[in-house]
Design a protein around this motif. Structure first.
Motif, mmCIF file in Angstrom:
data_model
loop_
_atom_site.group_PDB
_atom_site.id
_atom_site.type_symbol
_atom_site.label_atom_id
_atom_site.label_comp_id
_atom_site.label_asym_id
_atom_site.label_seq_id
_atom_site.Cartn_x
_atom_site.Cartn_y
_atom_site.Cartn_z
ATOM 1 N N VAL A 173 0.799 -1.338 0.029
ATOM 2 C CA VAL A 173 0.154 0.121 0.406
ATOM 3 C C VAL A 173 1.135 1.262 -0.285
ATOM 4 O O VAL A 173 0.960 1.665 -0.598
ATOM 5 N N ASP A 174 1.955 0.968 0.657
ATOM 6 C CA ASP A 174 2.225 3.090 1.285
ATOM 7 C C ASP A 174 4.000 1.995 0.470
ATOM 8 O O ASP A 174 5.078 3.401 0.924
ATOM 9 N N LYS A 175 4.343 1.476 -0.283
ATOM 10 C CA LYS A 175 5.514 1.471 -0.479
ATOM 11 C C LYS A 175 5.959 0.945 -1.906
ATOM 12 O O LYS A 175 4.410 -0.231 -2.471
ATOM 13 N N PRO A 176 6.651 1.837 -2.902
ATOM 14 C CA PRO A 176 6.472 0.535 -4.243
ATOM 15 C C PRO A 176 6.401 -0.363 -4.623
ATOM 16 O O PRO A 176 7.980 -0.682 -5.277
ATOM 17 N N LEU A 177 5.779 -0.676 -4.047
ATOM 18 C CA LEU A 177 6.921 -3.118 -3.958
ATOM 19 C C LEU A 177 5.180 -4.029 -4.880
ATOM 20 O O LEU A 177 4.483 -3.971 -3.706
ATOM 21 N N VAL A 178 5.763 -4.288 -5.223
ATOM 22 C CA VAL A 178 5.321 -6.233 -5.754
ATOM 23 C C VAL A 178 5.922 -7.395 -5.378
ATOM 24 O O VAL A 178 7.020 -7.055 -5.681
ATOM 25 N N SER A 179 5.252 -7.666 -4.666
ATOM 26 C CA SER A 179 5.869 -8.320 -4.213
ATOM 27 C C SER A 179 5.228 -10.032 -4.425
ATOM 28 O O SER A 179 3.916 -10.438 -4.549
ATOM 29 N N ASP A 180 6.121 -11.346 -4.784
ATOM 30 C CA ASP A 180 5.946 -12.591 -5.122
ATOM 31 C C ASP A 180 5.976 -13.324 -4.218
ATOM 32 O O ASP A 180 6.162 -14.643 -4.420
ATOM 33 N N GLN A 181 6.541 -13.016 -2.607
ATOM 34 C CA GLN A 181 7.397 -13.854 -2.215
ATOM 35 C C GLN A 181 6.427 -15.160 -0.954
ATOM 36 O O GLN A 181 7.102 -15.485 -0.225
ATOM 37 N N GLN A 182 5.544 -15.012 -1.675
ATOM 38 C CA GLN A 182 4.104 -15.480 -0.543
ATOM 39 C C GLN A 182 3.096 -15.993 -2.043
ATOM 40 O O GLN A 182 2.726 -15.566 -2.795
#
Length: 344
Positions: A76-85
């Motif tokens: 939400v509050d970071k420019p981050l897209v994670s595929d770690q889960q």
């Protein structure tokens, strides 16, 4: 297509409709959700990790598998897209979405869809109600954390142990001690650090708002999480969404165990599907924090009610004669919310 899956909500995309380049794809999804911004005011996200999720779906070329599913957590509050889960709630919408998009043909009555979960390399089978060969979202099934009722979707998980960490107990122990606190480091579909709420200054029955306001508690358990990451073969987890943090306490509403979940920096309104599976599995580990507070029903097939702030989530656990968990199934629901074009 925007869908509610279980107690989460997000965008479901065909893989071919997204940019092939990862950086371009992630940039598009950040714009689509409106991240980074605490309110996600310039996008479709709901200012909550539970409503800032994405499913990427494609027809599978794997033998015996219908569709491949990649889960992406858009922060939400970071420019981050994670595929770690993985995400077992968003998983509940994959089979209806795949049928709606013509990736497979539904049967009259009910349809079984085999789904390969790309994040963890594991497989799940979803049972979907399909009268006349089409998806219906109306039904009498009810899950806590979602108002009203909907058609039931049964999710059966295969070989989820060690899906992200390489082993059910990546440290090799049922119990470790981190910063003086007894913890279980476990991965049965979702990497989790499980500890007794009372051992970190909580009682396990707090509301979500109270937990999110408890800055000292959050700092203490985050310090534990950062140490647990390398012990779980996850490396530096400072900017990762796993492992999740699970504070457990004795059940108070007739269930098997009470949980307050952090995902990982905000308290969960309920509990993730695979997080519940990992907690339920930990209840069968002698000497573990979960086993110390859990009330386990009799029988080789056990339904464990995992209590959480919004109600409960039931895990149907199959055990062998030695007491080891051999299979897990969960009841979920999903609903199509919107089908159209998103501008990012």
């Amino acid at each position: 297509m925007w869908m509610r899956g279980g107690t989460s909500k997000g965008g479901y995309f065909l893989k071919d409709d997204l940019p092939g380049d990862r950086a371009a794809r992630d940039g598009f999804l950040l714009r689509a959700m409106g991240s980074p911004d605490a309110q996600q005011i310039d996008g479709m996200g709901g200012a909550d990790p539970l409503t800032s999720k994405v499913a990427v779906v494609s027809k599978s070329r794997r033998p015996g598998v219908d569709v491949d599913y990649l889960f992406l957590q858009v922060f939400v509050d970071k420019p981050l897209v994670s595929d770690q889960q993985n995400c077992g709630n968003i998983l509940a919408g994959i089979a209806p979405f795949a049928i709606e998009r013509g990736l497979l043909t539904a049967q009259d009555g009910s349809t079984y869809v085999t789904i390969f979960m790309e994040n963890t390399g594991q497989t799940a089978v979803a049972s979907v109600v399909t009268p006349g060969g089409g998806v219906t979202y109306a039904g009498d099934a009810r899950i806590d954390g979602v108002p009203g009722t909907a058609a039931p979707i049964l999710l059966a998980f295969r070989d989820t142990a060690g899906s992200s960490c390489g082993a059910l107990l990546p440290s090799g122990n049922s119990v470790d001690r981190i910063n003086g606190v007894a913890v279980t480091l476990i991965d049965n579909g979702m990497p989790c650090v499980i500890m007794r709420a009372g051992d970190v200054g909580a009682n396990g029955y707090e509301s979500r708002a109270d937990l999110d306001a408890a800055t000292d508690l959050k700092a203490r358990i985050e310090a534990i999480r950062l140490i647990a990451g390398p012990m779980m073969n996850l490396g530096d987890v400072t900017d990762k969404s796993v492992p999740k943090l699970m504070l457990v306490a004795p059940p108070c509403r007739g269930g098997a165990i009470t949980v307050r979940s952090f995902i990982p920096h905000r308290a969960h309104a309920s509990i993730g599907v695979l997080g519940a599976v990992s907690v339920a599995t930990a209840c069968f580990l002698p000497g573990s924090p979960a086993a110390a507070v859990a009330i386990i029903p009799d029988g080789l097939q056990k339904t464990l009610s995992v209590e959480h702030p919004s109600g409960e989530t039931s895990c149907v656990m199959d055990l062998d004669a030695s007491g080891a968990v051999t299979g897990v199934a969960m009841l979920r629901t999903a609903r199509k919310l919107m089908d159209g074009v998103i501008f990012a």
